[in-house]
Design a protein around this motif. Structure first.
Motif, mmCIF file in Angstrom:
data_model
loop_
_atom_site.group_PDB
_atom_site.id
_atom_site.type_symbol
_atom_site.label_atom_id
_atom_site.label_comp_id
_atom_site.label_asym_id
_atom_site.label_seq_id
_atom_site.Cartn_x
_atom_site.Cartn_y
_atom_site.Cartn_z
ATOM 1 N N PRO A 141 -31.079 -38.615 -14.855
ATOM 2 C CA PRO A 141 -30.131 -38.422 -15.962
ATOM 3 C C PRO A 141 -28.742 -37.980 -15.489
ATOM 4 O O PRO A 141 -28.580 -37.429 -14.393
ATOM 5 N N PHE A 142 -27.758 -38.231 -16.359
ATOM 6 C CA PHE A 142 -26.395 -37.788 -16.092
ATOM 7 C C PHE A 142 -26.348 -36.278 -15.963
ATOM 8 O O PHE A 142 -27.083 -35.549 -16.635
ATOM 9 N N ARG A 143 -25.423 -35.813 -15.126
ATOM 10 C CA ARG A 143 -25.157 -34.383 -14.971
ATOM 11 C C ARG A 143 -23.679 -34.194 -14.633
ATOM 12 O O ARG A 143 -23.037 -35.121 -14.119
ATOM 13 N N HIS A 144 -23.158 -32.992 -14.895
ATOM 14 C CA HIS A 144 -21.767 -32.673 -14.566
ATOM 15 C C HIS A 144 -21.760 -31.894 -13.252
ATOM 16 O O HIS A 144 -22.232 -30.759 -13.198
ATOM 17 N N LEU A 145 -21.233 -32.518 -12.217
ATOM 18 C CA LEU A 145 -21.206 -31.882 -10.906
ATOM 19 C C LEU A 145 -20.117 -30.812 -10.846
ATOM 20 O O LEU A 145 -19.143 -30.852 -11.598
ATOM 21 N N VAL A 146 -20.311 -29.876 -9.931
ATOM 22 C CA VAL A 146 -19.341 -28.814 -9.694
ATOM 23 C C VAL A 146 -18.699 -29.057 -8.336
ATOM 24 O O VAL A 146 -19.384 -29.338 -7.347
ATOM 25 N N THR A 147 -17.379 -29.004 -8.288
ATOM 26 C CA THR A 147 -16.657 -29.235 -7.039
ATOM 27 C C THR A 147 -16.819 -28.027 -6.112
ATOM 28 O O THR A 147 -17.218 -26.936 -6.550
ATOM 29 N N PRO A 148 -16.514 -28.208 -4.815
ATOM 30 C CA PRO A 148 -16.584 -27.051 -3.900
ATOM 31 C C PRO A 148 -15.717 -25.880 -4.341
ATOM 32 O O PRO A 148 -16.024 -24.726 -4.021
ATOM 33 N N VAL A 164 -16.267 -35.663 -16.010
ATOM 34 C CA VAL A 164 -17.054 -36.895 -15.962
ATOM 35 C C VAL A 164 -18.482 -36.550 -15.572
ATOM 36 O O VAL A 164 -18.715 -35.831 -14.597
ATOM 37 N N ALA A 165 -19.461 -37.043 -16.335
ATOM 38 C CA ALA A 165 -20.863 -36.876 -15.961
ATOM 39 C C ALA A 165 -21.259 -38.015 -15.044
ATOM 40 O O ALA A 165 -20.708 -39.120 -15.139
ATOM 41 N N MET A 166 -22.215 -37.775 -14.143
ATOM 42 C CA MET A 166 -22.549 -38.837 -13.207
ATOM 43 C C MET A 166 -24.002 -38.812 -12.774
ATOM 44 O O MET A 166 -24.713 -37.818 -12.928
#
Length: 216
Positions: free
Chosen positions: A48-55, A62-64
């Motif tokens: 499923p789509f998820r919202h990633l967290v940057t470093p 954007v969900a990916m």
């Protein structure tokens, strides 16, 4: 994803040069759409789509998700490709022939024959979501192009040069359009402006972007 299918246009793809080694192909999905969307739904169900967290700790608008040998992930340790979905602990769904053949066909049309992607990043834009200006440079094989497929709501694609301060040109991408860039433009800065609200007959109130890459 909205479970709708609509007939695609019979218009032939047109070609617009964005720069040296970069091209925009209009209406490139065509009659492959039904198989592609069915396979896409299966991928999203498995991963499923998820919202990633940057470093830096920023949650992406954007969900990916991903399919292929590896998937692109981001967390506090950095950006990277990983064969394992960190949410499930399982390998990413395999890349189905409908996606792989579309990527190869578009790449060939853009001047890059023999493209064999091993990763497909699947991004979901809801109204207001955007992608900041960036380069795709986490891949070991920079000789292969990037192939980016647009589905759903229209979006404004920003395409610039090899440094961030080069002015970006703006292109309106609609359902079925594909951007291919490589060679001298492979490390061009690019992004997506905030997505306007709307309702697409096939995809509903969203834009899905498929970005195919060869990582090694």
């Amino acid at each position: 994803m909205t479970d709708l299918f609509a007939a695609t246009t019979d218009a032939q793809p047109s070609r617009e040069q964005l720069g040296e080694g970069a091209v925009l192909l209009r209406n490139c999905v065509g009659h492959d759409e039904a198989a592609l969307l069915a396979d896409l739904r299966a991928i999203i169900k498995a991963a499923p789509f998820r919202h990633l967290v940057t470093p830096g700790g920023h949650t992406m608008s954007v969900a990916m998700t991903n399919c292929g040998r590896v998937g692109w992930v981001s967390d506090s340790s950095g950006y990277r490709y990983d064969p394992v979905d960190p949410d499930s602990g399982q390998t990413w769904p395999s890349m189905p022939p409908s996606l792989r053949s579309l990527a190869a066909r578009a790449a060939a049309e853009g001047g890059y024959k023999g493209f064999t992607p091993d990763a497909c990043l699947i991004n979901r834009y809801k109204p207001g979501a955007k992608l900041s200006l960036h380069q795709d440079k986490d891949e070991l094989d920079l000789g292969a192009p990037i192939v980016s497929v647009s589905l759903g709501l229209p979006a404004t694609f920003l395409f610039g040069g090899l440094t961030r301060n080069v002015a970006q040109r703006r292109y309106r991408l609609t359902h079925g359009d594909v951007v291919v860039w490589g060679g001298p433009s492979r490390l061009a800065y690019h992004g997506v402006a905030p997505l306007p609200a709307g309702e697409h007959a096939v995809m509903g109130a969203q834009r899905i972007n498929l970005t195919f890459r060869k990582t090694r």
